[in-house]
Motif scaffolding. Structure first.
Motif, PDB file in Angstrom:
ATOM      1  N   ARG A   1       1.891  -0.968  25.921  1.00  0.00           N
ATOM      2  CA  ARG A   1       0.874  -0.301  26.909  1.00  0.00           C
ATOM      3  C   ARG A   1      -0.165  -0.510  27.150  1.00  0.00           C
ATOM      4  O   ARG A   1      -0.949  -0.098  28.177  1.00  0.00           O
ATOM      5  N   ASP A   2      -0.404  -0.341  25.800  1.00  0.00           N
ATOM      6  CA  ASP A   2      -2.034  -0.834  25.247  1.00  0.00           C
ATOM      7  C   ASP A   2      -2.687  -2.116  25.570  1.00  0.00           C
ATOM      8  O   ASP A   2      -3.855  -2.670  25.053  1.00  0.00           O
ATOM      9  N   PHE A   3      -1.592  -2.703  24.676  1.00  0.00           N
ATOM     10  CA  PHE A   3      -2.234  -4.132  24.678  1.00  0.00           C
ATOM     11  C   PHE A   3      -2.261  -5.480  24.978  1.00  0.00           C
ATOM     12  O   PHE A   3      -2.494  -4.741  26.753  1.00  0.00           O
ATOM     13  N   GLN A   4      -3.929  -5.664  25.351  1.00  0.00           N
ATOM     14  CA  GLN A   4      -4.832  -5.959  26.368  1.00  0.00           C
ATOM     15  C   GLN A   4      -3.838  -7.645  26.566  1.00  0.00           C
ATOM     16  O   GLN A   4      -3.187  -8.719  25.906  1.00  0.00           O
ATOM     17  N   VAL A   5      -3.801  -7.485  28.211  1.00  0.00           N
ATOM     18  CA  VAL A   5      -2.665  -9.108  28.552  1.00  0.00           C
ATOM     19  C   VAL A   5      -3.812 -10.225  28.569  1.00  0.00           C
ATOM     20  O   VAL A   5      -4.914 -10.411  28.672  1.00  0.00           O
ATOM     21  N   GLY A   6      -3.150 -11.564  28.070  1.00  0.00           N
ATOM     22  CA  GLY A   6      -4.101 -12.662  28.083  1.00  0.00           C
ATOM     23  C   GLY A   6      -4.189 -12.634  26.211  1.00  0.00           C
ATOM     24  O   GLY A   6      -4.427 -13.974  26.443  1.00  0.00           O
ATOM     25  N   LEU A   7      -4.476 -11.517  25.950  1.00  0.00           N
ATOM     26  CA  LEU A   7      -4.524 -12.169  24.163  1.00  0.00           C
ATOM     27  C   LEU A   7      -3.246 -12.179  23.211  1.00  0.00           C
ATOM     28  O   LEU A   7      -2.450 -11.587  23.571  1.00  0.00           O
ATOM     29  N   SER A   8      -3.680 -12.848  22.595  1.00  0.00           N
ATOM     30  CA  SER A   8      -2.223 -13.583  21.430  1.00  0.00           C
ATOM     31  C   SER A   8      -2.040 -12.496  20.712  1.00  0.00           C
ATOM     32  O   SER A   8      -2.563 -11.448  20.814  1.00  0.00           O
ATOM     33  N   ILE A   9      -0.364 -11.544  20.766  1.00  0.00           N
ATOM     34  CA  ILE A   9      -0.460 -10.798  19.806  1.00  0.00           C
ATOM     35  C   ILE A   9      -0.590 -10.742  18.638  1.00  0.00           C
ATOM     36  O   ILE A   9      -1.469  -9.229  18.645  1.00  0.00           O
ATOM     37  N   LEU A  10      -1.006 -11.374  17.652  1.00  0.00           N
ATOM     38  CA  LEU A  10      -1.991 -11.078  16.847  1.00  0.00           C
ATOM     39  C   LEU A  10      -3.265 -10.909  16.633  1.00  0.00           C
ATOM     40  O   LEU A  10      -3.714  -9.245  16.057  1.00  0.00           O
ATOM     41  N   GLU A  11      -4.018 -10.963  17.783  1.00  0.00           N
ATOM     42  CA  GLU A  11      -4.808 -10.166  18.491  1.00  0.00           C
ATOM     43  C   GLU A  11      -4.902  -8.857  19.477  1.00  0.00           C
ATOM     44  O   GLU A  11      -6.187  -8.413  18.520  1.00  0.00           O
ATOM     45  N   ASN A  12      -4.262  -8.325  19.312  1.00  0.00           N
ATOM     46  CA  ASN A  12      -3.943  -7.437  19.653  1.00  0.00           C
ATOM     47  C   ASN A  12      -3.636  -6.549  18.437  1.00  0.00           C
ATOM     48  O   ASN A  12      -4.168  -5.250  19.029  1.00  0.00           O
ATOM     49  N   ILE A  13      -2.728  -6.811  17.919  1.00  0.00           N
ATOM     50  CA  ILE A  13      -2.547  -5.628  16.967  1.00  0.00           C
ATOM     51  C   ILE A  13      -4.314  -5.537  15.442  1.00  0.00           C
ATOM     52  O   ILE A  13      -4.012  -4.559  15.779  1.00  0.00           O
ATOM     53  N   VAL A  14      -4.814  -6.372  15.801  1.00  0.00           N
ATOM     54  CA  VAL A  14      -5.797  -6.330  14.929  1.00  0.00           C
ATOM     55  C   VAL A  14      -6.724  -5.907  15.592  1.00  0.00           C
ATOM     56  O   VAL A  14      -7.528  -4.791  15.532  1.00  0.00           O
ATOM     57  N   SER A  15      -6.748  -5.908  17.491  1.00  0.00           N
ATOM     58  CA  SER A  15      -8.029  -4.744  17.848  1.00  0.00           C
ATOM     59  C   SER A  15      -7.767  -3.321  17.827  1.00  0.00           C
ATOM     60  O   SER A  15      -8.637  -2.394  17.970  1.00  0.00           O
TER      61      SER A  15
END
Length: 751
Positions: A635-649
């Motif tokens: 629900r909180d991962f940003q649409v458009g970013l890669s999974i890796l970028e979302n995890i780290v962010s």
């Protein structure tokens, strides 16, 4: 024979915005003599009189009757659809010695789209009850006031000895009077859909001795609060129907449960029904049932009891199902559509009892990968849909389990690029050169004809429109060279007979950690080359090392033996090195800032198999009881970013991290990466911001070194499987979360 025809070439389909959603389909999905807008179809050859959309329909019909009489012709198919008439014309049914009476010959009749909505209601009246001493006035309730429709005047005195089907769709009918259809002894199908019917007289269907299919669907769709009221609760039971369609119609619940012993087909989809009572269908012969769109309609246990040996097609979409336990033992079931629910697993105990199941549609649920034979226990299974679920792992066990299916749909799942994804893709690719699309039909001979349901035709239509993997690949590369579709040639040793049902290159990509992004299935390296998703240049280095091993065996044999003995640790070491390299690249320019503001209190890392526990157990306690803001990937991962970028962010924007550890967690490469990232953050920030929750005991032999180190250095909490100490578990976890939050806030204020 002369005909007045208004036929137009075109599709017999309903416009897309009006397409059926239910098992019983739209009227013209199951009948071919009339189009969705009331015109007669072009395939009809004899006895056709199409007056649809003519404003002079009544005079035109009179002229046609005269003409037909002179030529000894008859009218079998008659359409007076969308003619702007307010009632059924009496001219149709009045017999005269000089003219033909169309009522005596017509077999199929439609009045689609006229306005029959006006009816007369006698004013409120008082009845007098007399006795020996006085008269008493009694007020009658409006529901009991006599209603008399004007639209049906042309039907009351007519007799239709050959009429088989009557279409009164979209006529704005509000009331069904008594004895409207009494002159139709051989009518088998009556279509009353898309009207505004609110009242059905107890004697409305008197005389319909042969009626088998009644369609009262889509009534008052614009006002779902207005229900369809039956004056008598046993109205439907007295009809001895075989097929009843109440889709999208709010129905008086008194009429439900009195279906009659002959009822085989029923749709009550999207009717807003409350949970049905147990055994409600026990006295029927139900074979085809649609309960979709009614939340928790099967909440009570035993609603379908008694149908175990008769039910063949079942639609239960969007009813908040959490499991499929309710269909255990349904040995005759052939089609099960249970999409858009909350089902988390496919149970072996349930599936192996479904000996006749051919089609299983679980689109839009929460199902994760499975690791044992389940699908193959159903000997007749042909089509499996698992679109938009939580499957992120394809293994050789999964491929073996679905090997004998004809069609598989797995799009919109977040797949990780394991080599078995490539194997499955190759199998489907090669099968397109040797297998042809085939329709799926019922094992019962009578069900292979259209029998007022679309259970098989719905899926055969999908099969007809499906797209080949080869077609897509050749189109992209503008070539028919198979080598363009793969990195290398065919390599799999696994076998199967399935084709992709829903292939689209945009929805059949997987996430490669080596590429830090999505790649197509054909780009995934084969299992024979590398099990760790390595780059081609690394494969070349490995081959050179293999050559050296052949040259100096005496030196390397002990090393190989050591590596084999500790192969699990060695593999873990390689994964750790790769994750560390990725972390060094990610954090290369990051500087720890003690004064930063966090968006979330805790980032929760968990595998999809534990998703139900996280959503149903952890989340309510943490967010409501502890008032802790939680970051979840779904629900909180940003649409458009890669999974890796979302995890780290998301980790970087959370005060602390919670790992939900289970054995399935340890099998996920993404979860291992998140665990490495958490450890890296601990070492980098020197903060105590990690919470470990174990959903089960993890033996030392199964613990990766990272987890073992964390368990030795961090106090962890274990979920009580037997449920005896749940209160103590939540008390300890709450205390830990609140303490961590306060501690972090103090550190931030001091900084």
């Amino acid at each position: 024979m002369n005909c007045i025809c208004g036929l137009l070439e075109g599709s017999n389909d309903v416009p897309k915005e009006e397409r059926k959603l239910c098992l019983t389909g739209y009227m013209t999905d199951i009948q071919s003599w009339v189009t969705w807008d009331g015109r007669l179809t072009v395939g009809l050859k004899e006895g056709v009189a199409d007056l649809s959309s003519r404003k002079d329909a009544t005079p035109a019909l009179k002229n046609l009757i005269s003409s037909q009489s002179r030529h000894n012709g008859v009218i079998k198919y008659l359409s007076m659809a969308k003619c702007g008439i307010r009632q059924v014309p009496t001219i149709i049914f009045l017999s005269d010695s000089a003219f033909m009476n169309p009522a005596e010959t017509v077999e199929y009749l439609t009045f689609y789209g006229n306005n029959f909505g006006q009816f007369l209601v006698t004013s409120e009246r008082y009845d007098s009850i007399l006795n020996a001493t006085s008269a008493k006035e009694v007020f009658l309730d409006p529901m009991n006031v006599q209603r008399r429709s004007t639209w049906s005047a042309g039907l009351h005195s007519a007799y239709f000895p050959k009429l088989k089907e009557l279409d009164l769709r979209a006529c704005n009918i509000e009331v069904l009077d008594a004895f409207i259809f009494q002159g139709m002894p051989y009518l088998t199908a009556l279509y009353l859909g898309e009207n505004s019917i609110s009242f059905v007289d107890a004697h409305a269907f008197v005389g319909l001795n042969s009626l088998r299919h009644l369609d009262i669907s889509r009534n008052r769709e614009d006002d779902p609060k207005r229900i369809l009221f039956f004056e008598s609760a046993d109205t439907l039971q007295r009809l001895n129907l075989q097929s009843l369609d109440l889709s999208f119609t709010a129905v008086d619940t008194r009429a439900l449960g009195n279906f009659g012993t002959k009822l085989e087909r029923l749709s009550v989809c999207y009717t807003g029904l409350f949970p049905l009572k147990p055994n409600i269908f026990a006295n029927t012969s139900m074979k085809y049932l649609d309960l979709s769109g009614n939340a928790e309609i099967l909440h009570e246990e035993g609603v379908l009891r008694g149908l175990e040996n008769s039910l063949r097609v079942l639609y239960v979409n969007s009813i908040a199902l959490k499991s499929l336990d309710f269909i255990k033992g349904f040995t005759k079931l052939e089609v099960l559509k249970a999409s858009q629910n909350k089902i988390t697993a496919i149970s072996l105990d349930v599936m192996r009892t479904l000996r006749s199941l051919q089609i299983l549609d679980l689109d839009g649920n929460r199902i994760s990968a499975w690791f044992s034979k389940i699908i193959s226990t159903m000997p007749k299974m042909k089509l499996l849909i698992l679109v938009n679920n939580n499957i992120n792992l394809i293994t050789d066990s999964v491929i073996a389990d679905i090997a004998n299916l004809k069609y598989v749909a797995l799009s919109k799942n977040l797949m990780v690029c394991y080599c078995y994804v490539r194997d499955m893709y190759e199998i489907a690719f090669q099968n397109e050169f040797r297998l042809k699309d085939t329709n799926i039909t019922s094992s019962s001979i009578e069900d292979n004809a259209l029998m007022f349901h679309t259970g098989f035709s719905d899926y055969n239509e999908i099969i007809t429109k499906r797209r080949n993997v080869t077609e897509s690949c050749f189109q992209i590369h503008n070539s028919t060279d198979v080598s363009n579709c793969f990195v290398g040639d065919f390599s799999t040793n696994l076998t199967g007979n399935f084709l992709y049902l829903d292939y689209d290159e945009g929805n059949y990509n997987c996430f490669s950690m080596a590429h830090a992004g999505s790649i197509s299935y054909g780009e995934v390296l084969p299992c024979g080359q590398d099990l760790r998703d390595m780059r081609p240049e690394l494969i070349l280095n490995e081959s050179r090392k293999s050559f050296l091993l052949l040259c100096i065996p005496l030196v390397l044999l002990p090393i190989l033996a050591f590596i084999y003995a500790f192969r699990r640790n060695f593999r873990y070491f390689l994964i750790t090195m790769r994750n560390s390299a990725m972390l060094s690249l990610i954090n290369e320019k990051n500087v720890v800032d003690e004064t930063k503001i966090f968006n979330y209190d805790v980032f929760v890392s968990y595998c999809n198999e534990d998703r139900t526990w996280v959503l149903d157990q952890l989340l309510p306690h943490v967010e409501k009881d502890c008032r802790i803001s939680v970051c979840l990937h779904e629900r909180d991962f940003q649409v458009g970013l890669s999974i890796l970028e979302n995890i780290v962010s998301c980790m970087d924007r959370s005060r602390f991290i919670m790992l939900i550890i289970s054995r399935r967690f340890l099998l996920s490469q993404w979860c291992q990466f998140e665990m490495h990232l958490a450890q890296h953050r601990l070492l980098e920030t020197r903060r105590e911001d990690l919470i470990l929750v174990l959903l089960e005991e993890i033996p030392r032999s199964l613990r990766p070194n990272t987890l073992h180190y964390l368990m030795l250095t961090k106090t962890y909490i274990v979920w009580p499987r037997d449920g005896t100490e749940e209160r103590e578990f939540w008390r300890r976890l709450k205390k830990s979360l609140v303490t961590q939050k306060l501690k972090s806030a103090e550190n931030d204020s001091l900084a």
